[in-house]
Motif scaffolding. Structure first.
Motif, PDB file in Angstrom:
ATOM      1  N   ALA B 110       0.861  -1.178   0.000  1.00  0.00           N
ATOM      2  CA  ALA B 110       0.000   0.000   0.000  1.00  0.00           C
ATOM      3  C   ALA B 110       0.894   1.223   0.000  1.00  0.00           C
ATOM      4  O   ALA B 110       1.951   1.219   0.627  1.00  0.00           O
ATOM      5  N   VAL B 111       0.472   2.261  -0.727  1.00  0.00           N
ATOM      6  CA  VAL B 111       1.201   3.525  -0.690  1.00  0.00           C
ATOM      7  C   VAL B 111       0.309   4.550  -0.005  1.00  0.00           C
ATOM      8  O   VAL B 111      -0.753   4.910  -0.522  1.00  0.00           O
ATOM      9  N   ALA B 112       0.721   4.976   1.186  1.00  0.00           N
ATOM     10  CA  ALA B 112      -0.086   5.883   1.995  1.00  0.00           C
ATOM     11  C   ALA B 112       0.636   7.198   2.201  1.00  0.00           C
ATOM     12  O   ALA B 112       1.854   7.216   2.391  1.00  0.00           O
ATOM     13  N   GLU B 113      -0.121   8.283   2.166  1.00  0.00           N
ATOM     14  CA  GLU B 113       0.486   9.582   2.465  1.00  0.00           C
ATOM     15  C   GLU B 113       0.763   9.707   3.963  1.00  0.00           C
ATOM     16  O   GLU B 113       0.159   9.007   4.787  1.00  0.00           O
ATOM     17  N   ALA B 114       1.658  10.632   4.271  1.00  0.00           N
ATOM     18  CA  ALA B 114       2.162  10.754   5.641  1.00  0.00           C
ATOM     19  C   ALA B 114       1.067  11.015   6.661  1.00  0.00           C
ATOM     20  O   ALA B 114       1.155  10.572   7.802  1.00  0.00           O
ATOM     21  N   GLY B 137      -1.436   1.357  20.496  1.00  0.00           N
ATOM     22  CA  GLY B 137      -2.579   1.971  21.149  1.00  0.00           C
ATOM     23  C   GLY B 137      -3.117   3.224  20.473  1.00  0.00           C
ATOM     24  O   GLY B 137      -4.325   3.430  20.392  1.00  0.00           O
ATOM     25  N   ALA B 138      -2.229   4.052  19.953  1.00  0.00           N
ATOM     26  CA  ALA B 138      -2.631   5.342  19.390  1.00  0.00           C
ATOM     27  C   ALA B 138      -3.105   5.235  17.942  1.00  0.00           C
ATOM     28  O   ALA B 138      -3.148   6.224  17.224  1.00  0.00           O
ATOM     29  N   ARG B 139      -3.509   4.054  17.513  1.00  0.00           N
ATOM     30  CA  ARG B 139      -3.746   3.829  16.073  1.00  0.00           C
ATOM     31  C   ARG B 139      -4.764   4.775  15.454  1.00  0.00           C
ATOM     32  O   ARG B 139      -4.699   5.044  14.260  1.00  0.00           O
ATOM     33  N   GLY B 140      -5.701   5.284  16.254  1.00  0.00           N
ATOM     34  CA  GLY B 140      -6.709   6.188  15.695  1.00  0.00           C
ATOM     35  C   GLY B 140      -6.162   7.569  15.384  1.00  0.00           C
ATOM     36  O   GLY B 140      -6.754   8.314  14.599  1.00  0.00           O
ATOM     37  N   SER B 141      -5.040   7.943  15.980  1.00  0.00           N
ATOM     38  CA  SER B 141      -4.474   9.284  15.783  1.00  0.00           C
ATOM     39  C   SER B 141      -3.118   9.269  15.090  1.00  0.00           C
ATOM     40  O   SER B 141      -2.805  10.157  14.304  1.00  0.00           O
ATOM     41  N   CYS B 142      -2.295   8.292  15.399  1.00  0.00           N
ATOM     42  CA  CYS B 142      -0.925   8.318  14.884  1.00  0.00           C
ATOM     43  C   CYS B 142      -0.944   8.148  13.371  1.00  0.00           C
ATOM     44  O   CYS B 142      -1.839   7.521  12.816  1.00  0.00           O
ATOM     45  N   THR B 143       0.046   8.729  12.719  1.00  0.00           N
ATOM     46  CA  THR B 143       0.037   8.775  11.254  1.00  0.00           C
ATOM     47  C   THR B 143       1.196   7.979  10.667  1.00  0.00           C
ATOM     48  O   THR B 143       2.204   7.725  11.329  1.00  0.00           O
ATOM     49  N   ILE B 144       1.034   7.633   9.400  1.00  0.00           N
ATOM     50  CA  ILE B 144       2.053   6.858   8.695  1.00  0.00           C
ATOM     51  C   ILE B 144       3.385   7.613   8.676  1.00  0.00           C
ATOM     52  O   ILE B 144       4.453   7.016   8.840  1.00  0.00           O
ATOM     53  N   GLY B 145       3.319   8.934   8.497  1.00  0.00           N
ATOM     54  CA  GLY B 145       4.552   9.717   8.481  1.00  0.00           C
ATOM     55  C   GLY B 145       5.270   9.663   9.815  1.00  0.00           C
ATOM     56  O   GLY B 145       6.485   9.432   9.878  1.00  0.00           O
ATOM     57  N   GLY B 146       4.508   9.846  10.891  1.00  0.00           N
ATOM     58  CA  GLY B 146       5.110   9.801  12.223  1.00  0.00           C
ATOM     59  C   GLY B 146       5.625   8.407  12.563  1.00  0.00           C
ATOM     60  O   GLY B 146       6.718   8.248  13.117  1.00  0.00           O
ATOM     61  N   THR B 205      14.765  14.946  11.127  1.00  0.00           N
ATOM     62  CA  THR B 205      15.963  15.777  11.231  1.00  0.00           C
ATOM     63  C   THR B 205      16.755  15.896   9.937  1.00  0.00           C
ATOM     64  O   THR B 205      17.663  16.734   9.834  1.00  0.00           O
ATOM     65  N   ILE B 206      16.430  15.042   8.942  1.00  0.00           N
ATOM     66  CA  ILE B 206      17.143  15.139   7.656  1.00  0.00           C
ATOM     67  C   ILE B 206      16.179  15.105   6.477  1.00  0.00           C
ATOM     68  O   ILE B 206      16.600  14.910   5.335  1.00  0.00           O
ATOM     69  N   GLY B 207      14.906  15.336   6.740  1.00  0.00           N
ATOM     70  CA  GLY B 207      13.932  15.345   5.660  1.00  0.00           C
ATOM     71  C   GLY B 207      12.541  15.149   6.225  1.00  0.00           C
ATOM     72  O   GLY B 207      12.376  14.709   7.366  1.00  0.00           O
ATOM     73  N   ILE B 208      11.557  15.523   5.420  1.00  0.00           N
ATOM     74  CA  ILE B 208      10.166  15.403   5.851  1.00  0.00           C
ATOM     75  C   ILE B 208       9.507  14.313   5.022  1.00  0.00           C
ATOM     76  O   ILE B 208       9.377  14.439   3.796  1.00  0.00           O
ATOM     77  N   ILE B 209       9.113  13.233   5.677  1.00  0.00           N
ATOM     78  CA  ILE B 209       8.495  12.105   4.980  1.00  0.00           C
ATOM     79  C   ILE B 209       7.079  12.507   4.557  1.00  0.00           C
ATOM     80  O   ILE B 209       6.290  12.972   5.384  1.00  0.00           O
ATOM     81  N   THR B 210       6.785  12.332   3.261  1.00  0.00           N
ATOM     82  CA  THR B 210       5.469  12.722   2.744  1.00  0.00           C
ATOM     83  C   THR B 210       4.593  11.530   2.385  1.00  0.00           C
ATOM     84  O   THR B 210       3.377  11.677   2.266  1.00  0.00           O
ATOM     85  N   ALA B 211       5.190  10.380   2.184  1.00  0.00           N
ATOM     86  CA  ALA B 211       4.408   9.169   1.874  1.00  0.00           C
ATOM     87  C   ALA B 211       5.321   7.966   2.068  1.00  0.00           C
ATOM     88  O   ALA B 211       6.550   8.087   2.089  1.00  0.00           O
ATOM     89  N   ALA B 212       4.717   6.792   2.191  1.00  0.00           N
ATOM     90  CA  ALA B 212       5.506   5.561   2.342  1.00  0.00           C
ATOM     91  C   ALA B 212       4.820   4.419   1.612  1.00  0.00           C
ATOM     92  O   ALA B 212       3.594   4.343   1.569  1.00  0.00           O
ATOM     93  N   ALA B 213       5.633   3.575   0.992  1.00  0.00           N
ATOM     94  CA  ALA B 213       5.145   2.312   0.428  1.00  0.00           C
ATOM     95  C   ALA B 213       5.335   1.254   1.489  1.00  0.00           C
ATOM     96  O   ALA B 213       6.440   1.067   1.996  1.00  0.00           O
ATOM     97  N   LEU B 214       4.261   0.580   1.838  1.00  0.00           N
ATOM     98  CA  LEU B 214       4.260  -0.293   3.010  1.00  0.00           C
ATOM     99  C   LEU B 214       3.876  -1.710   2.639  1.00  0.00           C
ATOM    100  O   LEU B 214       3.000  -1.936   1.809  1.00  0.00           O
ATOM    101  N   ARG B 215       4.522  -2.635   3.290  1.00  0.00           N
ATOM    102  CA  ARG B 215       4.263  -4.048   3.052  1.00  0.00           C
ATOM    103  C   ARG B 215       2.931  -4.477   3.677  1.00  0.00           C
ATOM    104  O   ARG B 215       2.661  -4.167   4.832  1.00  0.00           O
TER     105      ARG B 215
END
Lengths: 465, 465
Positions: B110-114, B137-146, B205-215
């Motif tokens: 899946a490719v999800a935005e941050a 636990g925080a699954r309802g709030s935490c984001t793929i980017g974080g 600290t070395i870039g801002i993640i905007t999306a991730a391809a996830l297994r």
């Protein structure tokens, strides 16, 4: 008055660590100055051969003092000249082959020194009822350090991934002579940038890997190998997806076009087609199981029946026993040999996103054949890894080789793929990487290289410059 | 005459991307200036809220022009203040929450935005008969980017690893405003340093993640949960190793000392001990299976029988149904709550090599209790990950908290472990990392940070300085 840096470094190393630590007899050095495929030739006045991590660290420190660049070398089985020194004699080779101990082995993990061969690691894992699930043809010579530094792949990547997935941590000497120790193999460690993963695939350009902690998995209790005939690569991909949505026990999924099968049957004695009829494409599927699991044949059978019903495959057969399973694999493994027996061939180690594989395999082949009429292009190999062996053969190859390769690399890049799926960049693909690599990534790589190796003493002229 | 940089940047962002892209109403900003546990408070004149990767890139470019540092933020559920701006108002927050689309989903990826929440990704994977095998636990709030930027772990790490193992590639805006696109998710790509893995766990600290391809992996068809009583942590580890040498279907293996179980039974209504007798230690084991596999209960039963025969466990029971399975997990998940109900507690997110866990859990607890007599120390949690929740409770905690923590961190470091197994460094553990971190690694981290972010504009004061 400063002496010549290279003789001075050799003398300093001998002085500290004895004659074994710096080999300079031309007969001893000669075999290591050329890559095993004979495409790159270099010069070096000595091979430095440390016996421990501390000796590597001291040598790196001395090399920095004398400003002598080092070319790290393991089994010298690389495909892109990454371990071959430059021809100007400006560098020394540092061989890790004396560091070949297994430092520890436990359930799920082995710690091996850089110079240990893959075959030796396989044997050690086997003794404990486990396996290290990565293998490749050069297993008797290639070393853990080289495999790690090049992120090697091989034939079992589908389920367990490349070295990157199997490396739990590395020990490496950094360019400033400090030792990075990642061998504790912590499964969870969020203390910042992962240097271990940065070193995997870095080809000796930002540090010398001296040992690695590697993941072991349970030994295979049973395997089942199937062969299926089908109409096109898209159906092959659909079949793979069907299987992967039901099980994670698929370890091999190889695609083979009819013309490659024909070449094998024609040139390799003792081979026969696994299926009676003729099919445009074929797939070889291997499923395995652990001790506690059910028979992998019972897993494949209903999936193949479902695939037949859905029209994904035209026919299929399960290997009845281990020797038939080996016969199926022998067909797959003999394709390159059959091609060479047939005439000139040029190979490309490329990857594209898995979903684009079917289109890439058919469309690209047609485009290459249209551009170079005396050539036949075939894609075959690891469909599930998006890693196709894209071979071009025929009378046009000797004359048009470089132009064919450039066209293939252009099309791969256009498809969002990689011009080096497994083999790395080394010196062979450096110019093509600079021509086609994503500028943002190249820029970041150069910044990292410059930051960690400001004197440029780590495997210069390879991967990044 | 140059204007003030912060108002100038806010104006420039609004000018290009409209009012939504830079929120400055104090009521809208307020909740995001404090971490969710209320331990860190910061100031920022605006939250920049780009809607696309191109907008992030433009904002990073503008921020560099105006020399305004940026603090990236996802769901603001971090544990170490990594997403909280400094109190001096010198930075702006850049929130990825508007970028919350699922860009693509396919078999295995899946490719999800941050800005997409973990719960949303779970739901999307579920719709396709798959799962994303990381949860917390925080699954309802935490984001793929974080989750990606902090290499989050959670409760299912044993089999599938942390985010690092599940991230196939990332898209990120680098500090120079360029876009690194690793989303093609090539399974094999050996074109140099793996920037994707370098960005995982880099805490912005070395870039801002905007999306991730996830297994993604096949959905769970069935699970079986067991509870066993045993004499000591070494036997628990031996049990885990026995199971892992036979099968790769163990997804959970949690260790719980008797005193933690007692606290749960005492403070959490409706809980009861799964076993009749009394045992010094307990383990909770979960095995799962895919659609094509056999029943995981049939897998656990003989393994537990063998363990009983070998003297590894004293007693064991399999959950008879799903509600009993949930009751077993509820005991494990209620330990922290029960401790809090009992009195002051201090928690430590640490890891040690798996093989050292038994010694660490018993010896370290005894050492801490000896040093701080009014305290009781307990280790419990993910034995198979080497990740123990090391909690200290009792009347001595309020007074001696920092001294206790320092002692625990010292002992962890001595054992080759990590002072941050899951939560990262952020601002909370920065000084301790600098005190205890391996010098070679800290030096390399600083060099990489300086090379990629020479202006120091990426989440300053977090992780590395």
């Amino acid at each position: 008055m400063p002496s010549e840096p290279i003789p001075a470094l050799i003398a300093a190393v001998r002085d500290r660590f004895g004659p074994k630590a710096a080999v300079s007899d031309p007969a001893d050095i000669e075999p290591w100055l050329t890559d095993w495929r004979g495409r790159f030739h270099g010069q070096a006045a000595a091979i430095l051969s440390p016996a421990s991590t501390e000796e590597v660290a001291a040598i790196v420190g001395l090399a920095a003092e004398h400003r002598v660049p080092l070319v790290p070398q393991g089994g010298n089985t690389g495909m892109v000249g990454g371990a071959t020194p430059p021809p100007d004699g400006s560098t020394l080779i540092i061989s890790l082959r004396r560091m070949n101990r297994l430092r520890a082995i436990d359930t799920g993990v082995a710690v091996a020194e850089a110079g240990m061969t893959l075959a030796d690691l396989h044997a050690k894992a086997d003794e404990t009822g486990q396996r290290f699930p990565l293998t490749l043809g050069a297993r008797g010579s290639c070393t853990i350090g080289g495999l790690t530094a090049t992120n090697a792949g091989g034939t079992q990547v589908l389920k367990f991934g490349t070295m990157r997935s199997l490396v739990l941590g590395v020990e490496a000497v950094l360019p400033d002579g400090s030792i990075h120790d990642g061998l504790s193999g912590l499964k969870k460690d969020n203390r910042g940038y992962n240097l271990d993963q940065l070193l995997v695939g870095s080809e000796g350009t930002i540090g010398i890997i001296t040992a690695a902690a590697l993941r072991l998995v349970p030994a295979v209790a049973a395997r089942s190998v199937a062969w299926a005939g089908l109409a096109d690569p898209q159906r092959a991909l659909d079949l793979l997806r069907l299987m992967q949505s039901r099980t994670d026990r698929i370890e091999g999924f190889e695609i083979i076009p009819a013309d490659c099968l024909d070449l094998v049957l024609q040139h390799i004695p003792g081979t026969r087609s696994p299926l009676g009829g003729r099919h445009a494409w074929h797939v070889l599927i291997e499923a395995t199981s652990d001790a506690a699991d059910n028979d992998p044949a019972e897993l494949l059978q209903p999936l193949l029946a479902e695939a037949l019903e859905r029209g994904l495959i035209e026919d299929a057969t399960l290997a009845a026993n281990e020797s038939q399973a080996e016969a199926f694999w022998r067909i797959r493994d003999s394709i390159s040999e059959a091609e060479r027996a047939d005439g000139p061939t040029i190979a490309h180690d490329i990857s594209v996103p898995v979903a684009d594989m079917p289109r890439f395999m058919t469309v690209t082949a047609a485009e290459v054949e249209a551009a170079f009429p005396a050539c036949k292009a075939s894609g075959f190999g690891h469909l599930g890894d998006g890693n196709v062996h894209f071979h071009v053969r025929g009378d046009g190859v000797p004359k048009h080789g470089p132009a064919i390769t450039q066209m293939v690399y252009d099309l791969v890049t256009l498809a969002g793929g990689s011009i080096s799926a497994e083999h790395g960049i080394g010196q062979m693909k450096l110019e093509e990487l600079e021509r086609l690599g994503p500028p943002a990534k190249l820029h970041a790589m150069r910044a990292i290289k410059q930051a960690l190796d400001p004197l440029g003493l780590m495997n210069p002229g390879k991967l990044v410059r």
